[in-house]
Design an enzyme around this catalytic site. Structure first.
Site: not given
Ligand code: PAF
Length: 252
Positions: A85-86, A88-89, A201, A236
């Site tokens: 996860l980053h 964006g998530h 995205k 991302m």
């Protein structure tokens, strides 16, 4: 269970407020907090039982109308992910939280959507870190099944709409989008969310899932979320970690 123990057991459950417009009249006028208690326990049992239908008598008409009030018993919002996860998530999780008080995230690296020469084995897996991030964001549930390729043999296999899947990325990744719709539909069947959030995205994926949902007449609402980008404009993605500094620069 004794009455006092019963009350203690319920201390941890989410306490909801009945819509005051509906609860401050009739019987509710004379029984303050009564309907807050009703909606809190009904919502708790809905969370535990996840029924498709719930039957309430018209005799308690005020109660029926309060329970029907969708804003109060907000549905379940679901964010499907493959982990690593980053931010964006986390922006998808934030969108889910705007829609509902109850948010579930799934983390599953889906073998069905990887081709034989693709990166299934080396796809980043960072479960502990993912769970810490979701806990910080106060996500209610995380679903991380450990299905193997064999476990998935029995699930319903769907075909993505070929008009949408034979172009763009789908043109170069045969079966990828079939694997995506099959797992997403399987998780929809297990989780029964009211909303599911997909990032713009992966625009082709988003359109294919919208198409699947409308052609199967699913009750889940597919909610698009804006692409979240690094300061230099790069979208991302968990796979960005495969890129060197110069490749990142080029991709941005
Ligand atoms: O976008 C992804 O991460 C995946 O394709 C999804 C939707 C979680 C299905 O495995």
């Amino acid at each position: 269970v004794s009455q006092s123990r019963y009350l203690e057991d319920l201390e941890g459950i989410k306490k909801l407020k009945a819509n005051p417009e509906l609860s401050s009249i009739l019987c509710g006028k004379f029984r303050p907090n009564h309907f807050d208690g009703v909606v809190s326990i009904v919502n708790h049992f809905f969370e535990l039982i996840k029924p498709d239908y719930a039957i309430f008598g018209e005799k308690d008409f005020q109660q029926l109308k309060i329970i029907e009030d969708r804003e109060l018993l907000s549905g379940l919002a679901y964010v499907p992910t493959m982990g690593a996860l980053h931010s964006g998530h986390l922006s998808l999780v934030a969108k889910a939280k705007e829609l509902s008080e109850r948010v579930i995230v799934s983390i599953f690296v889906n073998p069905l959507q990887f081709g034989p020469n693709e990166d299934f084995d080396k796809y980043p897996r960072t479960l502990d870190q993912d769970l810490t991030m979701l806990k910080e964001k106060k996500v209610d549930y995380v679903f991380c099944p450990e299905f193997s390729r064999e476990d998935l043999e029995g699930i319903k296999k769907l075909k993505a709409n070929p008009e949408l899947s034979s172009i763009l990325c789908g043109k170069f990744r045969p079966n990828h989008l079939d694997g995506v719709v099959s797992i997403v539909n399987h998780f929809f069947e297990l989780i029964k969310p009211d909303y599911a959030i997909f990032g713009e995205k992966d625009f082709q994926q988003l359109k294919i899932i919208e198409d699947m949902s409308s052609s199967l007449n699913l009750k889940v609402k597919i909610i698009p979320a804006k692409t979240y980008r690094e300061a230099n404009g790069l979208a991302m993605s968990s796979r960005n970690q495969y890129l060197s500094e110069s490749e990142r620069e080029k991709a941005s």
